[in-house]
Write a protein that holds these residues in place. Structure first.
Motif, PDB file in Angstrom:
ATOM      1  N   SER A  75       2.424 -38.842  53.876  1.00 51.30           N
ATOM      2  CA  SER A  75       1.072 -39.222  53.445  1.00 51.30           C
ATOM      3  C   SER A  75       0.063 -38.886  54.551  1.00 51.30           C
TER       4      SER A  75
ATOM      5  N   ARG B 233      -3.831 -46.866  51.063  1.00 48.09           N
ATOM      6  CA  ARG B 233      -2.461 -46.476  50.668  1.00 48.09           C
ATOM      7  C   ARG B 233      -2.305 -46.471  49.162  1.00 48.09           C
ATOM      8  N   SER B 234      -3.087 -47.312  48.478  1.00 48.13           N
ATOM      9  CA  SER B 234      -3.015 -47.346  47.022  1.00 48.13           C
ATOM     10  C   SER B 234      -4.118 -46.484  46.437  1.00 48.13           C
TER      11      SER B 234
ATOM     12  N   ASP C  51      -1.201 -43.741  53.617  1.00 51.47           N
ATOM     13  CA  ASP C  51      -0.373 -44.870  54.056  1.00 51.47           C
ATOM     14  C   ASP C  51       0.030 -44.560  55.485  1.00 51.47           C
TER      15      ASP C  51
END
Ligand code: NAP
Length: 244
Positions: free
Chosen positions: A61, A35-36, A55
């Motif tokens: 996403s 997610r990052s 994410d």
């Protein structure tokens, strides 16, 4: 033969990182989902694989990630739903569990898997023999958690365990839908593994924890569909089949 393409969610650390690494070492073209962007790119570079921002709780996403894989590869051979969180309230008593915490846990561990799987399933159908692996837990196994000989019998599975029980049933449900296709979907348990999820208390290494998912990701056409599997090395379980 063309390389297999695999996507692992939550691959920036812990068991997911080791699943990505293990599959890459076996010649699979790996996309490490995270997610990052920062944490994901760093981990992907460390293993030498591709990165995909993902994410599992954000529909945009997920859709964007599926579009990228479609554009780039046109198919997905292996999807590993590994991303997961464990949260509780107070002293981890079930009576202290807030709905907000329970919802957060289900958002990632259960709803996230539905979202990702349904977004990527059309691409898995385009693979020759697609594999989907749902990383579950023995804390989601009703058979194990109620067995008096289970060594962690005092642990209250709470929302975390419940989300994994739900994930197990979801796995069976997908397996029924997919039974007349070449796709195999199975749930796996890594065993109690030292990662951030449990403050690094587990007694297995992340590489050991990754084994069951790697095995299930590479399972042959004669392998099971809709099963709950371990790597066969978890001392309180007999063999590779985990009780539901
Ligand atoms: N450790 C154990 O003993 C154990 C036992 C049984 C099952 N499991 C299962 O194994 C899986 C991996 O856990 P772990 O032990 O490796 O824990 P971990 O080290 O905490 O890793 C969890 C991974 O999931 C990611 N993640 C969390 N929320 C996400 C979201 N919304 N979207 C995408 N990724 C997200 C995390 O990303 P961030 O870094 O961004 O937070 C991280 O990459 C989980 O499904 C867990 O339930 C673990």
């Amino acid at each position: 033969m063309e390389d297999k393409i695999a996507l692992i969610t939550g691959a920036n650390k812990g068991i997911g990182f080791e699943i990505a690494k293990g599959l890459a070492e076996r010649g699979v073209t790996v996309l490490a989902g995270a997610r990052s962007e920062e944490r994901g790119r760093k981990a992907a570079a460390e293993i030498g694989v591709g990165f995909l921002q993902l994410d599992v709780t954000e529909p945009d996403s997920v859709a964007n990630a599926a579009r990228q894989v479609a554009d780039r590869y046109g198919r997905l051979d292996i999807l590993v739903n590994n991303a997961g969180i464990a949260k509780a309230d107070g002293n981890w008593n079930t009576s202290e569990l807030t709905l907000a915490t329970a919802r957060k846990v289900f958002e990632v561990n259960f709803f996230g898997v539905i979202s990702v799987t349904n977004a990527f399933l059309p691409l898995v159908h385009r693979a020759e023999s697609g594999r989907i692996v749902n990383v579950s837990s023995e804390l989601g196994s009703l058979g194990t958690i109620t067995d008096p000989s289970f060594p962690f019998g005092d642990i209250q599975p709470g929302a975390y365990g419940a989300s994994k029980s739900a994930l197990n049933l979801l796995t069976v449900s997908y397996a029924k839908e997919l039974r007349d296709t070449p796709i195999k979907i199975n749930a796996v348990t890594p065993g109690y593994t030292a990662t951030d999820l449990n403050g690094n208390q587990g007694h297995r290494t992340p590489a050991e924890g990754a084994r069951s998912a790697i095995d299930a990701a590479l399972i042959g056409d004669d392998g099971p569909n809709g099963a709950f599997l371990s790597d066969g090395e978890i001392d309180f379980l007999e063999g590779v089949v985990v009780p539901w």
